[in-house]
Design a protein around this motif. Structure first.
Motif, PDB file in Angstrom:
ATOM      1  N   PHE A 164      83.637  42.031  64.182  1.00 33.62           N
ATOM      2  CA  PHE A 164      83.811  43.284  64.901  1.00 33.62           C
ATOM      3  C   PHE A 164      82.545  43.562  65.704  1.00 33.62           C
ATOM      4  O   PHE A 164      81.499  42.951  65.478  1.00 33.62           O
ATOM      5  CB  PHE A 164      84.088  44.440  63.953  1.00 33.62           C
ATOM      6  N   SER A 165      82.674  44.505  66.610  1.00 36.19           N
ATOM      7  CA  SER A 165      81.522  44.926  67.395  1.00 36.19           C
ATOM      8  C   SER A 165      81.039  46.276  66.899  1.00 36.19           C
ATOM      9  O   SER A 165      81.837  47.208  66.733  1.00 36.19           O
ATOM     10  CB  SER A 165      81.900  45.046  68.873  1.00 36.19           C
ATOM     11  N   SER A 166      79.744  46.388  66.675  1.00 34.03           N
ATOM     12  CA  SER A 166      79.199  47.659  66.230  1.00 34.03           C
ATOM     13  C   SER A 166      79.286  48.713  67.334  1.00 34.03           C
ATOM     14  O   SER A 166      79.058  49.885  67.077  1.00 34.03           O
ATOM     15  CB  SER A 166      77.752  47.504  65.762  1.00 34.03           C
ATOM     16  N   ARG A 167      79.656  48.287  68.524  1.00 36.03           N
ATOM     17  CA  ARG A 167      79.820  49.257  69.607  1.00 36.03           C
ATOM     18  C   ARG A 167      81.104  50.062  69.433  1.00 36.03           C
ATOM     19  O   ARG A 167      81.270  51.111  70.070  1.00 36.03           O
ATOM     20  CB  ARG A 167      79.826  48.549  70.954  1.00 36.03           C
ATOM     21  N   SER A 168      82.000  49.580  68.582  1.00 37.98           N
ATOM     22  CA  SER A 168      83.263  50.292  68.378  1.00 37.98           C
ATOM     23  C   SER A 168      83.526  50.622  66.914  1.00 37.98           C
ATOM     24  O   SER A 168      84.578  51.158  66.573  1.00 37.98           O
ATOM     25  CB  SER A 168      84.431  49.473  68.940  1.00 37.98           C
ATOM     26  N   TYR A 169      82.574  50.297  66.034  1.00 45.35           N
ATOM     27  CA  TYR A 169      82.710  50.567  64.615  1.00 45.35           C
ATOM     28  C   TYR A 169      81.581  51.468  64.140  1.00 45.35           C
ATOM     29  O   TYR A 169      80.445  51.353  64.595  1.00 45.35           O
ATOM     30  CB  TYR A 169      82.649  49.261  63.816  1.00 45.35           C
ATOM     31  N   SER A 170      81.897  52.323  63.192  1.00 42.68           N
ATOM     32  CA  SER A 170      80.862  53.023  62.445  1.00 42.68           C
ATOM     33  C   SER A 170      80.392  52.084  61.346  1.00 42.68           C
ATOM     34  O   SER A 170      81.203  51.472  60.640  1.00 42.68           O
ATOM     35  CB  SER A 170      81.429  54.296  61.821  1.00 42.68           C
ATOM     36  N   ILE A 171      79.077  51.965  61.206  1.00 42.31           N
ATOM     37  CA  ILE A 171      78.533  51.027  60.223  1.00 42.31           C
ATOM     38  C   ILE A 171      77.331  51.673  59.554  1.00 42.31           C
ATOM     39  O   ILE A 171      76.515  52.323  60.213  1.00 42.31           O
ATOM     40  CB  ILE A 171      78.166  49.685  60.905  1.00 42.31           C
ATOM     41  N   GLY A 172      77.240  51.495  58.241  1.00 42.52           N
ATOM     42  CA  GLY A 172      76.156  52.178  57.551  1.00 42.52           C
ATOM     43  C   GLY A 172      75.839  51.611  56.190  1.00 42.52           C
ATOM     44  O   GLY A 172      76.358  50.568  55.778  1.00 42.52           O
ATOM     45  N   TRP A 173      74.981  52.317  55.492  1.00 47.62           N
ATOM     46  CA  TRP A 173      74.480  51.934  54.180  1.00 47.62           C
ATOM     47  C   TRP A 173      74.901  52.936  53.120  1.00 47.62           C
ATOM     48  O   TRP A 173      74.842  54.150  53.343  1.00 47.62           O
ATOM     49  CB  TRP A 173      72.957  51.849  54.206  1.00 47.62           C
ATOM     50  N   PHE A 174      75.284  52.388  51.973  1.00 50.32           N
ATOM     51  CA  PHE A 174      75.630  53.175  50.809  1.00 50.32           C
ATOM     52  C   PHE A 174      74.869  52.614  49.623  1.00 50.32           C
ATOM     53  O   PHE A 174      74.376  51.485  49.672  1.00 50.32           O
ATOM     54  CB  PHE A 174      77.142  53.095  50.553  1.00 50.32           C
ATOM     55  N   ARG A 175      74.779  53.391  48.549  1.00 47.89           N
ATOM     56  CA  ARG A 175      74.107  52.893  47.354  1.00 47.89           C
ATOM     57  C   ARG A 175      74.775  53.444  46.114  1.00 47.89           C
ATOM     58  O   ARG A 175      75.401  54.498  46.144  1.00 47.89           O
ATOM     59  CB  ARG A 175      72.622  53.262  47.383  1.00 47.89           C
ATOM     60  N   GLN A 176      74.600  52.696  45.033  1.00 42.14           N
ATOM     61  CA  GLN A 176      75.148  53.134  43.756  1.00 42.14           C
ATOM     62  C   GLN A 176      74.174  52.777  42.648  1.00 42.14           C
ATOM     63  O   GLN A 176      73.836  51.614  42.443  1.00 42.14           O
ATOM     64  CB  GLN A 176      76.501  52.476  43.488  1.00 42.14           C
ATOM     65  N   ALA A 177      73.715  53.815  41.964  1.00 47.06           N
ATOM     66  CA  ALA A 177      72.836  53.650  40.816  1.00 47.06           C
ATOM     67  C   ALA A 177      73.691  53.581  39.550  1.00 47.06           C
ATOM     68  O   ALA A 177      74.812  54.092  39.534  1.00 47.06           O
ATOM     69  CB  ALA A 177      71.853  54.806  40.743  1.00 47.06           C
ATOM     70  N   PRO A 178      73.174  52.980  38.495  1.00 46.70           N
ATOM     71  CA  PRO A 178      73.941  52.876  37.247  1.00 46.70           C
ATOM     72  C   PRO A 178      74.388  54.247  36.749  1.00 46.70           C
ATOM     73  O   PRO A 178      73.592  55.187  36.699  1.00 46.70           O
ATOM     74  CB  PRO A 178      72.940  52.239  36.282  1.00 46.70           C
ATOM     75  N   GLY A 179      75.663  54.366  36.427  1.00 47.73           N
ATOM     76  CA  GLY A 179      76.182  55.607  35.905  1.00 47.73           C
ATOM     77  C   GLY A 179      76.439  56.682  36.935  1.00 47.73           C
ATOM     78  O   GLY A 179      76.818  57.802  36.583  1.00 47.73           O
ATOM     79  N   LYS A 180      76.237  56.354  38.193  1.00 48.31           N
ATOM     80  CA  LYS A 180      76.442  57.344  39.258  1.00 48.31           C
ATOM     81  C   LYS A 180      77.483  56.856  40.257  1.00 48.31           C
ATOM     82  O   LYS A 180      77.771  55.672  40.358  1.00 48.31           O
ATOM     83  CB  LYS A 180      75.125  57.631  39.973  1.00 48.31           C
ATOM     84  N   GLU A 181      78.015  57.791  41.011  1.00 46.40           N
ATOM     85  CA  GLU A 181      78.960  57.439  42.047  1.00 46.40           C
ATOM     86  C   GLU A 181      78.226  56.845  43.251  1.00 46.40           C
ATOM     87  O   GLU A 181      77.049  57.121  43.489  1.00 46.40           O
ATOM     88  CB  GLU A 181      79.748  58.675  42.479  1.00 46.40           C
TER      89      GLU A 181
END
Length: 126
Positions: free
Chosen positions: A26-43
């Motif tokens: 895909f092209s990032s020019r037409s997609y939303s792209i990002g970072w997420f994280r998950q710690a132990p025991g958390k959403e």
């Protein structure tokens, strides 16, 4: 669509890391792209996002001023520069994408993302 995060590791509090996410299909020019994280025991939570056609990155409030998201379209790579890392930043970090421009209110909500890469672990410890 494929995404692959890398660059995690062990860092002391106050240290820095740069995460990379190689993407394809895909092209990032037409997609939303990002970072997420998950710690132990958390959403899993949204950290930062780039939306197509928007020069203003979105950040989770607790990382503003410390983290910087960027992308290199020529290399099809998304980055997350993380400075002044704190123990609460320790988590598995994922990159994710979805077609189109995310509404601001939903931008950091993981349920709206269709494509996910395997995570990279960030450990912050002295």
């Amino acid at each position: 669509v494929q995404l692959q995060a890398s660059g995690g590791g062990l860092v002391q509090p106050g240290g820095s890391l740069r995460l990379s996410c190689a993407f394809s299909g895909f092209s990032s020019r037409s997609y939303s792209i990002g970072w997420f994280r998950q710690a132990p025991g958390k959403e899993r939570e949204g950290v930062s996002l780039l939306r197509p056609g928007d020069g203003n990155p979105i950040y989770k409030s607790s990382v503003k001023g410390r983290f910087t998201i960027s992308r290199d379209n020529a290399k099809s790579t998304l980055y997350l520069q993380m400075n002044d890392l704190k123990s609460e930043d320790a988590a598995m970090y994922y990159c994710a994408a979805r077609a189109g421009r995310m509404a601001l209110s939903a931008a950091l909500d993981e349920v709206h993302y269709d494509y996910w890469g395997r995570g990279t672990q960030v450990t912050v410890s002295s």
